[in-house]
Design an enzyme around this catalytic site. Structure first.
Site, short mmCIF file in Angstrom:
data_model
loop_
_atom_site.label_atom_id
_atom_site.label_comp_id
_atom_site.label_asym_id
_atom_site.label_seq_id
_atom_site.Cartn_x
_atom_site.Cartn_y
_atom_site.Cartn_z
N GLY A 245 -61.48 64.92 -10.02
CA GLY A 245 -62.93 64.89 -10.16
C GLY A 245 -63.57 65.31 -8.87
O GLY A 245 -62.93 65.32 -7.81
N GLN B 70 -69.91 66.24 -2.47
CA GLN B 70 -68.67 66.56 -1.78
C GLN B 70 -68.55 68.02 -1.39
O GLN B 70 -67.64 68.38 -0.63
CB GLN B 70 -67.47 66.15 -2.64
N CYS C 129 -59.57 59.96 -2.45
CA CYS C 129 -60.80 60.75 -2.54
C CYS C 129 -60.58 62.04 -1.77
O CYS C 129 -60.03 62.02 -0.66
CB CYS C 129 -61.96 59.97 -1.92
N LEU C 130 -61.01 63.15 -2.34
CA LEU C 130 -60.83 64.44 -1.67
C LEU C 130 -61.58 64.51 -0.35
O LEU C 130 -61.25 65.32 0.51
CB LEU C 130 -61.28 65.58 -2.59
N HIS D 87 -65.95 56.44 -9.89
CA HIS D 87 -65.82 56.99 -8.54
C HIS D 87 -66.85 58.11 -8.31
O HIS D 87 -67.53 58.14 -7.26
CB HIS D 87 -64.39 57.52 -8.37
N GLU D 88 -67.00 59.00 -9.30
CA GLU D 88 -67.88 60.16 -9.11
C GLU D 88 -69.36 59.78 -9.16
O GLU D 88 -70.17 60.32 -8.40
CB GLU D 88 -67.57 61.26 -10.13
N HIS E 36 -70.34 58.49 -5.88
CA HIS E 36 -70.62 59.55 -4.90
C HIS E 36 -72.08 59.98 -4.95
O HIS E 36 -72.72 60.19 -3.92
CB HIS E 36 -69.76 60.78 -5.18
CO CO Z 1 -64.27 60.95 -4.04
#
Ligand code: CO
Length: 166
Positions: free
Chosen positions: A46, A51, A88-89, A130-131, A134
């Protein structure tokens, strides 16, 4: 021709509130396609627009059934509980145990402005939580059990895909 890159912590754009999209146009469609491409290149499950440095309420995700997006996502119901590892990226290599709802209902819009409503459980429910976090400037390190946060070292001969990199 992807030009944007994933923003990593502590870049403060990750702490900002994203704004709703009232009239999706071609530029939003292009942004979604770019986000999907970046997510796939990073082997993520995701990605939220913050991000890649864009403060619009857009998430893209792929829990295994192909890439999808939601504009203006909002979780409208939380049920149950799951505890599991999350990454997380925007925090390369970092993982920790995060408690999430087991089931959620999420609402949003598609590119035509139509309403979307999805009920999700397990991994997909975790991705949605999670998204959407963000988009509100909340990060998984805020919710993770601090005793479990650790950097996972990767064997360079055998690259490991982060199973929960979102
Ligand atoms: Co993340």
């Amino acid at each position: 021709m992807s030009k944007r890159e994933i923003v990593t912590y502590p870049n403060q754009i990750l702490r900002k509130q994203a704004v709703a999209i009232s009239k999706p146009d071609k530029s939003i469609k292009a942004l979604i396609n770019e986000m999907i491409q970046i997510m796939e290149e990073a082997h993520g499950l995701g990605l939220a627009a913050n991000q890649i440095g864009v403060l619009y309420k857009i998430i893209v995700y792929n829990e295994g059934s192909g890439p999808k997006y939601i504009l203006n996502p909002k979780i409208t119901n939380f049920e149950g509980e799951q505890i599991g590892p999350e990454g997380c990226l925007s925090f390369p290599g970092l993982q920790g145990e995060v408690k999430r709802a087991e089931r959620v209902e999420i609402k949003g819009n598609d590119l035509k402005g139509k309403s979307i409503k999805i009920k999700a459980e397990g991994l997909l429910a975790r991705i949605f939580q999670h998204e959407t976090d963000h988009l509100n400037g909340t990060l998984f390190i805020d919710r993770a059990d601090p005793n479990t946060l650790q950097y996972i070292t990767q064997d360079q001969d055998e690259p490991v895909e982060d199973p929960v990199g979102v």
